[in-house]
Design a protein around this motif. Structure first.
Motif, PDB file in Angstrom:
ATOM      1  N   TRP A  89      44.547   2.527  17.115  1.00  0.00           N
ATOM      2  CA  TRP A  89      44.866   2.936  15.737  1.00  0.00           C
ATOM      3  C   TRP A  89      46.277   3.482  15.581  1.00  0.00           C
ATOM      4  O   TRP A  89      46.928   3.236  14.578  1.00  0.00           O
ATOM      5  CB  TRP A  89      43.851   3.963  15.213  1.00  0.00           C
ATOM      6  N   LEU A  90      46.785   4.219  16.572  1.00  0.00           N
ATOM      7  CA  LEU A  90      48.075   4.877  16.395  1.00  0.00           C
ATOM      8  C   LEU A  90      49.217   3.875  16.217  1.00  0.00           C
ATOM      9  O   LEU A  90      50.115   4.084  15.401  1.00  0.00           O
ATOM     10  CB  LEU A  90      48.363   5.809  17.574  1.00  0.00           C
ATOM     11  N   GLU A  91      49.186   2.773  16.952  1.00  0.00           N
ATOM     12  CA  GLU A  91      50.239   1.776  16.786  1.00  0.00           C
ATOM     13  C   GLU A  91      50.205   1.181  15.382  1.00  0.00           C
ATOM     14  O   GLU A  91      51.247   0.830  14.823  1.00  0.00           O
ATOM     15  CB  GLU A  91      50.122   0.676  17.838  1.00  0.00           C
ATOM     16  N   GLY A  92      49.024   1.100  14.800  1.00  0.00           N
ATOM     17  CA  GLY A  92      48.922   0.638  13.419  1.00  0.00           C
ATOM     18  C   GLY A  92      49.599   1.582  12.452  1.00  0.00           C
ATOM     19  O   GLY A  92      50.240   1.161  11.483  1.00  0.00           O
ATOM     20  N   CYS A  93      49.466   2.895  12.680  1.00  0.00           N
ATOM     21  CA  CYS A  93      50.171   3.886  11.854  1.00  0.00           C
ATOM     22  C   CYS A  93      51.675   3.679  11.963  1.00  0.00           C
ATOM     23  O   CYS A  93      52.404   3.712  10.955  1.00  0.00           O
ATOM     24  CB  CYS A  93      49.826   5.299  12.315  1.00  0.00           C
TER      25      CYS A  93
ATOM     26  N   ASP B 138      22.415  10.393  10.595  1.00  0.00           N
ATOM     27  CA  ASP B 138      22.342  11.819  10.266  1.00  0.00           C
ATOM     28  C   ASP B 138      23.507  12.330   9.438  1.00  0.00           C
ATOM     29  O   ASP B 138      23.530  13.506   9.071  1.00  0.00           O
ATOM     30  CB  ASP B 138      22.254  12.637  11.561  1.00  0.00           C
ATOM     31  N   PHE B 139      24.485  11.497   9.152  1.00  0.00           N
ATOM     32  CA  PHE B 139      25.602  11.937   8.317  1.00  0.00           C
ATOM     33  C   PHE B 139      26.235  10.734   7.627  1.00  0.00           C
ATOM     34  O   PHE B 139      26.016   9.581   8.018  1.00  0.00           O
ATOM     35  CB  PHE B 139      26.650  12.697   9.143  1.00  0.00           C
ATOM     36  N   GLU B 140      27.024  11.004   6.614  1.00  0.00           N
ATOM     37  CA  GLU B 140      27.752   9.949   5.906  1.00  0.00           C
ATOM     38  C   GLU B 140      29.084   9.718   6.606  1.00  0.00           C
ATOM     39  O   GLU B 140      29.793  10.675   6.935  1.00  0.00           O
ATOM     40  CB  GLU B 140      27.998  10.370   4.463  1.00  0.00           C
ATOM     41  N   TRP B 141      29.400   8.460   6.841  1.00  0.00           N
ATOM     42  CA  TRP B 141      30.709   8.148   7.409  1.00  0.00           C
ATOM     43  C   TRP B 141      31.529   7.349   6.407  1.00  0.00           C
ATOM     44  O   TRP B 141      30.995   6.528   5.669  1.00  0.00           O
ATOM     45  CB  TRP B 141      30.603   7.431   8.754  1.00  0.00           C
ATOM     46  N   VAL B 142      32.826   7.662   6.378  1.00  0.00           N
ATOM     47  CA  VAL B 142      33.713   7.042   5.397  1.00  0.00           C
ATOM     48  C   VAL B 142      34.917   6.441   6.115  1.00  0.00           C
ATOM     49  O   VAL B 142      35.279   6.850   7.223  1.00  0.00           O
ATOM     50  CB  VAL B 142      34.182   8.066   4.344  1.00  0.00           C
ATOM     51  N   VAL B 143      35.529   5.464   5.466  1.00  0.00           N
ATOM     52  CA  VAL B 143      36.659   4.732   6.048  1.00  0.00           C
ATOM     53  C   VAL B 143      37.907   5.008   5.228  1.00  0.00           C
ATOM     54  O   VAL B 143      37.892   4.913   3.993  1.00  0.00           O
ATOM     55  CB  VAL B 143      36.373   3.217   6.075  1.00  0.00           C
ATOM     56  N   GLY B 144      38.994   5.359   5.916  1.00  0.00           N
ATOM     57  CA  GLY B 144      40.250   5.632   5.240  1.00  0.00           C
ATOM     58  C   GLY B 144      41.394   4.818   5.810  1.00  0.00           C
ATOM     59  O   GLY B 144      41.293   4.241   6.896  1.00  0.00           O
ATOM     60  N   ASP B 145      42.500   4.792   5.097  1.00  0.00           N
ATOM     61  CA  ASP B 145      43.686   4.063   5.545  1.00  0.00           C
ATOM     62  C   ASP B 145      44.397   4.805   6.672  1.00  0.00           C
ATOM     63  O   ASP B 145      44.242   6.014   6.849  1.00  0.00           O
ATOM     64  CB  ASP B 145      44.658   3.878   4.375  1.00  0.00           C
ATOM     65  N   LEU B 146      45.201   4.070   7.407  1.00  0.00           N
ATOM     66  CA  LEU B 146      46.012   4.673   8.458  1.00  0.00           C
ATOM     67  C   LEU B 146      47.069   5.582   7.839  1.00  0.00           C
ATOM     68  O   LEU B 146      47.740   5.188   6.889  1.00  0.00           O
ATOM     69  CB  LEU B 146      46.707   3.593   9.281  1.00  0.00           C
ATOM     70  N   PRO B 147      47.239   6.765   8.376  1.00  0.00           N
ATOM     71  CA  PRO B 147      48.304   7.637   7.867  1.00  0.00           C
ATOM     72  C   PRO B 147      49.673   7.214   8.381  1.00  0.00           C
ATOM     73  O   PRO B 147      49.788   6.567   9.424  1.00  0.00           O
ATOM     74  CB  PRO B 147      47.914   9.005   8.426  1.00  0.00           C
ATOM     75  N   THR B 148      50.702   7.563   7.637  1.00  0.00           N
ATOM     76  CA  THR B 148      52.087   7.373   8.082  1.00  0.00           C
ATOM     77  C   THR B 148      52.791   8.731   7.978  1.00  0.00           C
ATOM     78  O   THR B 148      52.157   9.734   7.653  1.00  0.00           O
ATOM     79  CB  THR B 148      52.821   6.328   7.224  1.00  0.00           C
ATOM     80  N   LEU B 149      54.073   8.770   8.243  1.00  0.00           N
ATOM     81  CA  LEU B 149      54.776  10.053   8.192  1.00  0.00           C
ATOM     82  C   LEU B 149      54.755  10.664   6.800  1.00  0.00           C
ATOM     83  O   LEU B 149      54.584  11.873   6.645  1.00  0.00           O
ATOM     84  CB  LEU B 149      56.221   9.876   8.673  1.00  0.00           C
ATOM     85  N   ASP B 150      54.920   9.824   5.772  1.00  0.00           N
ATOM     86  CA  ASP B 150      54.927  10.353   4.408  1.00  0.00           C
ATOM     87  C   ASP B 150      53.815   9.785   3.532  1.00  0.00           C
ATOM     88  O   ASP B 150      53.775  10.031   2.327  1.00  0.00           O
ATOM     89  CB  ASP B 150      56.284  10.102   3.744  1.00  0.00           C
TER      90      ASP B 150
END
Length: 458
Positions: free
Chosen positions: A209-213, A292-304
């Motif tokens: 994932w980090l390289e995608g960010c 047992d819990f709700e899971w959600v999907v978010g976009d990759l973060p960037t610096l800004d």
């Protein structure tokens, strides 16, 4: 229908190809009036669907029979050995960026036939958007296509345990690297040793994932405009990632655990943040179902929080045509079958991948694909041309950078070392004639497969 190759390459060299059921000889026999087209794949996760559709095809088609073989290890080398020994399949599947597969090597060895003629098939074009997905070094060499894909796996996403976010008072998904670091730290402190903010695993830590960010932030490890490797832009992202280890928000020991072990830990609620691509939709629905819990999907973060570059997606289900085939026309018909609207629609609605073409995006019933819909392709996702495959001394850049992140070592020295090693290898391999310098004069970070490509010998 299916034979599984399980022998190591050393056994192949000594006794030749041996299949789990029958010999290679049976793969080339003809059944009555039918032409047998042999197909190899290394995909196992979708065999139930693929075998079902092949059975339907074989029952309905009066002139062609498909025989499928699943190769379980050392796939590119097995293909090369099969070709050399006269036992190659007619066609073989290969997904984009497949480990160990170098298209240029196969093309230079004369092992593949171009598939340019498929661009003139309107039905094929409609389903695949083939003309829009000719990517240098990935499925084409010198602009000549040897494969077309019909589906896609998303680029990476961030996956969150919403219950743990709520417990830490986090109401919005992180958009920046600072917010991600802060969220992981808050969750870990609230967890007080019972659960942690984030985790990794022992394989593909940077790539997961980090390289995608980093790529979404407009940074890539190769400078296409100048034809050199450049890791300078990685620095601020490495600095942020080091914080997970410095502040203790990384799940202890996760760096040495296998990916499935950590998926299971996430499903148990022992950490809150996990990064990976669209295959996790199936993982957390069936393999390690989250109840047992709700899971959600978010976009990759960037610096800004903004997008400046392309996040790599992985086109799926594409087939190459071996030059040794004696059944070219029939083999092309089989490729068309695997790329037909009926096959692709069922494949996507079964949850194996996402639609690649605009037509299939409008045709597929997205309500049938479950959580896979949360990974729908963004307009900033795509493929980069394949950079020169250089022979680098020492660890590759992904391992080198991750070691720097875990150890908290000097980032400037790490980057300087990578720039030196990779560019020395590039210059050396160019002089030896092993690779050419790839230059794209009008390179666009948001459309990296476009532009005028040049290969230079100096």
């Amino acid at each position: 229908m299916k034979r599984i190759i399980v022998l190591a390459l050393v056994v192949l060299l000594s006794i030749g190809f041996v299949f789990a059921s029958g010999s290679a000889e049976t793969s080339s026999k003809e059944n009555g009036e039918k032409t047998v087209v042999t197909v190899w794949t290394n995909d196992r996760h979708d065999l139930a669907y693929v075998e079902k559709k092949i059975a339907e095809f074989n029952a309905e088609n009066a002139s062609i029979e498909i025989q499928l073989t699943t190769v379980v290890e050392d796939y590119p080398n097995m293909l090369m050995m099969a070709y050399s020994s006269g036992n190659a399949p007619d066609i073989f599947g290969m997904n984009a960026r497949a480990t160990g597969f170098d298209l240029k090597t196969f093309v230079n060895a004369g092992m593949l036939l171009p598939l340019t003629e498929l661009l003139d098939d309107p039905e094929f074009e409609k389903v695949t958007d083939a003309s829009k997905h000719i990517i240098e070094g990935i499925n084409a060499i010198d602009g000549v296509p040897y494969q077309f894909y019909c589906a896609v796996r998303s680029g990476s996403r961030m996956i969150y345990n919403k219950s743990l976010l709520d417990a830490a008072g986090i109401t919005e998904l992180p958009k920046t690297m600072d917010e991600l670091v802060e969220a992981a730290d808050k969750i870990t402190k609230v967890g007080a040793g019972k659960y942690y903010g984030i985790a990794t695993c022992s394989s593909a830590q940077l790539e997961r994932w980090l390289e995608g960010c980093i790529n979404r932030g407009g940074v890539y490890h190769y400078d296409f405009e100048n034809g050199v490797f450049n890791f300078d832009g990685f620095k601020p992202y490495i600095e942020k990632a080091q914080m997970f280890f410095k502040n203790g928000s990384m799940f202890p020991g996760s760096n040495s655990q296998g990916v499935d072990a950590m998926r299971a830990q996430f499903a148990e609620g022992t950490f809150a943040i996990w990064g990976n691509a669209s295959q996790e939709a199936g993982v957390f629905t069936t393999q390690f179902p989250i109840k047992d819990f709700e899971w959600v999907v978010g976009d990759l973060p960037t610096l800004d929080g903004n997008t400046y570059g392309t996040v790599e997606s992985r086109p799926q289900k594409g087939y190459y045509l071996m030059s040794s085939t004696k059944h070219k026309d029939a083999a092309i018909e089989v490729i068309k079958f695997f790329s037909s609207e009926e096959f692709v629609k069922g494949y996507i609605e079964s949850g194996y991948a996402l639609p690649l073409s605009q037509y299939m995006q409008e045709t597929v019933d997205m309500s049938k694909i479950g959580r896979l819909a949360d990974f729908a392709i963004h307009d900033y996702e795509g493929m980069y041309p394949a950079v020169p495959a250089v022979s680098v001394a020492g660890d590759n850049y992904a391992k080198t950078i991750w070691n720097c992140i875990v150890s908290g070592s000097d980032i400037d020295k790490t980057i300087a070392d990578l720039n030196k090693r990779y560019n020395e290898a590039l210059e050396k391999d160019i002089k030896l004639g092993k690779v050419k310098r790839l230059v794209i004069k009008n390179f666009d970070k948001l459309n990296p497969s476009a532009g005028d490509i040049e290969y230079l010998s100096e």
